[in-house]
Enzyme design. Sequence first.
Site, PDB file in Angstrom:
ATOM      1  N   SER A 549       0.547  -1.149   0.317  1.00  0.00           N
ATOM      2  CA  SER A 549       0.172   0.152   0.108  1.00  0.00           C
ATOM      3  C   SER A 549       0.888   1.254  -0.041  1.00  0.00           C
ATOM      4  O   SER A 549       1.611   1.550  -1.172  1.00  0.00           O
ATOM      5  CB  SER A 549      -0.814  -0.219   1.095  1.00  0.00           C
ATOM      6  OG  SER A 549      -2.016   0.569   1.327  1.00  0.00           O
ATOM      7  N   ASP A 635     -10.123  -3.090  -5.805  1.00  0.00           N
ATOM      8  CA  ASP A 635      -9.087  -2.569  -4.647  1.00  0.00           C
ATOM      9  C   ASP A 635      -9.832  -1.459  -4.629  1.00  0.00           C
ATOM     10  O   ASP A 635      -9.321  -0.377  -5.927  1.00  0.00           O
ATOM     11  CB  ASP A 635      -7.745  -2.645  -4.247  1.00  0.00           C
ATOM     12  CG  ASP A 635      -7.101  -2.094  -3.267  1.00  0.00           C
ATOM     13  OD1 ASP A 635      -7.608  -1.174  -2.699  1.00  0.00           O
ATOM     14  OD2 ASP A 635      -5.847  -2.323  -3.287  1.00  0.00           O
ATOM     15  N   HIS A 670      -8.324  -4.918  -1.720  1.00  0.00           N
ATOM     16  CA  HIS A 670      -6.835  -4.157  -1.145  1.00  0.00           C
ATOM     17  C   HIS A 670      -6.678  -5.612   0.130  1.00  0.00           C
ATOM     18  O   HIS A 670      -4.883  -5.156  -0.105  1.00  0.00           O
ATOM     19  CB  HIS A 670      -7.410  -3.322  -0.529  1.00  0.00           C
ATOM     20  CG  HIS A 670      -6.027  -2.386   0.151  1.00  0.00           C
ATOM     21  ND1 HIS A 670      -5.460  -1.231  -0.388  1.00  0.00           N
ATOM     22  CD2 HIS A 670      -5.299  -2.412   0.928  1.00  0.00           C
ATOM     23  CE1 HIS A 670      -4.235  -0.384  -0.314  1.00  0.00           C
ATOM     24  NE2 HIS A 670      -4.627  -1.294   1.089  1.00  0.00           N
TER      25      HIS A 670
END
Length: 701
Positions: A549, A635, A670
Amino acid sequence: MKASFPAVEPPRPQKKPTQDEHHGIRRIDDYAWMRADNWQDVFRDPSLLAPDIRSHLDAENAYQSALMADTAALRTALFAEMKGRIKEDDSSVPMKDGPYAYGSSFRIGGEQPRYFRTPRDGGEQHIFLDGDAEAAGKAYFRLGGIDHSSDHARLLWAYDDKGSEFYSLRVRDLDSGADLEDVIGDTGGGGVWSADNAGFFYTRLDSNHRPSKIFHHVLGDDPANDRLVYAEADPGFFMNVGGTRNNDWIMIGINDHETSEYRILSADRPHDEPKIVAPRETGLQYDLEEGGDIFFILTNADGAKDFKIMTAPVADPTRSNWTELVPHEPGRLILSIIGFARYLVRLERKDGLPRIVVRERASGDEHVISFDEEAFSLGLSGSYEYDTDVLRFSYSSMTTPAQLFDYDMRTRERTLLKTQEVPSGHDPDLYVTRRLMAPAQDGEMVPVSLLHRRDTPLDGSAPCLLYGYGAYGITIPAAFNTNCLSLVDRGFVYAIAHVRGGKDKGYAWYEDGKRAAKENTFTDFISVARHLVAENYTAHDRIVAHGGSAGGMLMGAIANMAPDAFGAIVAEVPFVDVLTTMLDETLPLTPPEWPEWGNPIASEKDYRTIAAYSPYDNVGARDYPPVLAVAGLTDPRVTYWEPAKWVAKLRDMKTGASPILFRINMDAGHAGASGRFSRLEEVAYTYAFALKVTGKANLTA
């Protein structure tokens, strides 16, 4: 050390130059077409993805599969090892609430948790929500918030079956196990009951995946008629709704990364309009915690950078009535607080390590719950009950499996409830955990948490997995991780670089790694790598850098800045196209992210700052090490096209023969795969890559 990969031609996507201009600065993007025009629809239904984009992503998966084909046996072995360290029929220690105690468990082979309750002092378990049963037949399934009503009659529960984090809310009768007709879609994943248990409050997401409205739903009513309690007009703010353990208050929390605001209403008057506690003021942060006739307020008001604790009467908690209780102490960062009838507990970080402080409300006396290891992790587990002397907390270190304690705040007696069981066996004495301080290029000292076997030679020959994040003030804990033992037992040094952008050394550590100071995050990580080499823990060509991320952005930045310092890079759901994303205010998280990164639409200075480090914009003709990028199609946080574009540009511009791999989960978002074991398959893949590129892979085992 160079790994051997088969000579397979990688995908070469078509270039379709697209131009944009901001502040008189022009950019050309050859791969902007990879962003689906109907991306909002794709999040809800992945089958709607355009055929040309799907074809390219499928080609990427075929390519990485071919390059990693020789690791199939290794991945199987890694998966078996990691699964063998998990107690398959694990169960939590139930937490008491009135006549019952609530907990969760897994069945052998189960991917999803089951939720149960027992009589308060023990007895037969009643399973009221079986995640495996709910997930049956679905490619993706993740449970969201679980909240039982105060009369213990019903359960409010949420689930996401796309990976897009649009959660559906349902209500279950706890005696019969049947769900009511009430179904509410597009929620944030949880809710909170009103005091009468006749309805609940929840957050609705808009089409851009932003939590924009709070509603009150009355059981049995058509959700289309739910009362709008509050609508947030500013797309730059997140929003959530919660309650108190005494069921006194409904709290609407509104915040971005530097400013917060609370609106509250009495839980037994759900039709009232919420009242503001303290209006939002840029830079002012505060959190509310119940305290009976007062609220405890954790805040940075009046220059309390590392936060202090105030109180205010519930009758009028506006800022003019705030009174200081625990003063600000520079270098002591107060992370969170929990209020009880007779105690106030705070979790804080001092000298880089967490600690728990218990304060007796009547006398003001305080004591610290102490621990001995050099580096460790602490967590407050909270409580369903307010009028109790018992605090529950967890403890672990990189060598010590997680331990759960009940702590009597009056007698100071600590009761061990559970130690994380490692079925395949774990001997802490075989391992060493260390905390190092690495000098940064500007003289700051960067903390590093380290784990290795005692018999690992520290002569520079050991490979190293170096993990980093460094954003949003998030601190990566030095916690027990059964997965990384599969690397450590194969001779790896496992290290966490606590770089600026987190709060590891206080709030200033965070501020010194954001916006104009963001480059410190990247140079800190590189400095840690160089320090580990200088101290003979590893060598540069044996370091596998790993981040996800915002940590994936870190991976992209260090790849551009110091490709020679790393033997390979793993970037999971990497936020690498930072400038383009921050220039697009229609994307789910862009306006709320401007306080963290800057607003390049409004500010040329912010534009140039982000452009200087944005990984995608700074890819060049460099000899990059092998790179593995991992992503999920649905995501909403880091959209799939960011790593897809980055990988394509890396291949197009790099020199040298190192491969660039891209693995995309077409059925996840995600967080990757949703099941506890299916997630291990993804970890096994990442670790197999790390072992392969460092020459430590036994590809037949």
